[in-house]
Write an enzyme that holds these catalytic residues in place. Sequence first.
Site, PDB file in Angstrom:
ATOM      1  N   GLY A 151      -3.672  -4.599  -4.764  1.00  0.00           N
ATOM      2  CA  GLY A 151      -4.548  -3.531  -5.221  1.00  0.00           C
ATOM      3  C   GLY A 151      -3.750  -2.284  -5.548  1.00  0.00           C
ATOM      4  N   HIS A 152      -3.801  -1.848  -6.799  1.00  0.00           N
ATOM      5  CA  HIS A 152      -3.101  -0.637  -7.214  1.00  0.00           C
ATOM      6  C   HIS A 152      -4.137   0.397  -7.640  1.00  0.00           C
ATOM      7  CE1 HIS A 152       0.800  -3.079  -8.172  1.00  0.00           C
ATOM      8  NE2 HIS A 152       0.548  -2.940  -6.882  1.00  0.00           N
ATOM      9  N   LYS A 170       2.542   2.161  -5.190  1.00  0.00           N
ATOM     10  CA  LYS A 170       3.301   1.673  -6.348  1.00  0.00           C
ATOM     11  C   LYS A 170       2.572   1.913  -7.658  1.00  0.00           C
ATOM     12  CE  LYS A 170       3.488  -2.450  -4.535  1.00  0.00           C
ATOM     13  NZ  LYS A 170       2.931  -2.139  -3.195  1.00  0.00           N
ATOM     14  N   GLN A 175       2.200  -6.119  -3.268  1.00  0.00           N
ATOM     15  CA  GLN A 175       2.433  -6.159  -1.824  1.00  0.00           C
ATOM     16  C   GLN A 175       3.708  -5.380  -1.457  1.00  0.00           C
ATOM     17  OE1 GLN A 175       1.682  -9.532  -3.290  1.00  0.00           O
ATOM     18  NE2 GLN A 175      -0.451  -9.096  -2.912  1.00  0.00           N
ATOM     19  N   ASP A 200       0.815  -1.221   0.000  1.00  0.00           N
ATOM     20  CA  ASP A 200       0.000   0.000   0.000  1.00  0.00           C
ATOM     21  C   ASP A 200       0.847   1.269   0.000  1.00  0.00           C
ATOM     22  OD1 ASP A 200      -2.384  -1.645   0.343  1.00  0.00           O
ATOM     23  OD2 ASP A 200      -1.741  -1.856   2.428  1.00  0.00           O
TER      24      ASP A 200
END
Length: 444
Positions: free
Chosen positions: A47-48, A23, A234, A20
């Site tokens: 999740g991006h 990225k 991650q 988080d």
Amino acid sequence: MQSEIARGRNVVVVGTQWGDEGKGKVVDWMTPHAQGVVRFQGGHNAGHTLVIKGVKTALQLIPSGIMRDGVACYIGNGVVLDPTHLLGEIERLERAGVEVRSRLYISESCPLILPFHVAVDKAREALRENSGSGKIGTTGKGIGPAYEDKVARRALRVQDLKHPERFAKKLKELLELHNFALCGYLKCGELEFQPIFDQAMKMAEQIKPMMADVGYMLHKAHQAGQNILFEGAQGTLLDIDHGTYPYVTSSNCVAGNAAAGAGVGPQMLHYMLGITKAYTTRVGSGPFPTELEWEKEGTVGYHLSTVGQEKGTVTGRARRCGWLDAAALKRSIIINGITGLCMTKLDVLDGLAEVQMCVGYELNGQHIDILPLDADEIIACKPVYETFPGWTETTAGITEWDKLPLNARRYLERVQQVAGTPIAMVSTGPDREHTIVLKHPFQA
């Protein structure tokens, strides 16, 4: 004498904390300088979130480069792939006007996540919670069980979708094994073969055109002079080997795995960019030395949580918040061979009277300056802080280093000193344009 072949330059983007770190935004920002973007590990537990001209887009499996026209996107063999989620994500992007299928290439060697992996993942977490042993904090998406099948050499892979009879034979054997665990140990109902098989064969027709020999394609692109961006998921402290075990993810999140997870040689990895939030967050269970009280209104932790909008992209769970842990960052820098840092969410610290940074710990009466490897020792660590005066001026949207508040610059300069690695970029907001560039990774 033959002239030397003009080969491309490649950058690996990895998170240096517990994920988080932002990225996705950084990958999106650098994509115009690359002709290809690669995901090399994890699954749709990542999740991006990208914000482009005020519009937010959340990606979980497809590389962030998909938001730039004409860029090739690759899913490497190190990724575990849920075909249902993949096609759903593609359809959402297509509804938003993004062309996906003609420039998405999926390694035939990716292990598949199937419904029984999800069932096992959720049932295990429930059992841990009910037994009082404590949840690991997985996303319940079947990632871990799919990696287990890969390591046990029994996984169904993307390439099996091309061969219905082979797929059926392997599926029957694998389903029998997982149903045994679901019914006998986890006390859940078993899953039926036919619905899983039929659905897989239906999805196979859409996935086949995107199957590719990704490693060889990347080799050829590099030889042709194209720049490639490797996008990690991650964060380093969630790495299965190097993270706060057992409160970790199921794959190697570190820069070195970009080679193995994409099918290329390590000589193709030129610049390691470590993404670091200006403070620290963590989703789920596990040790967190600098954690603050973040649920109580009026506290610094609450400020970080609310101003930083700290909720997981995938799970929606609130992220635990704390000061920047430079001793943990130092561990990540060593593991990844970080060339330069990108500091994100600096603007979240705006308005605080003072800012603190952990520079080491007291552990069993001794001072240590790097995060331990043992989770129980990490829990016992007492952070040693340095305190800095805050700044009242806003940093949001600033794109030049010299225009940052003096105290903000001093804080970042001290981060560089403690971490022993230069800051190459600073993110001052969620939009791709809110970026200060000190040394461009593709031009360094």
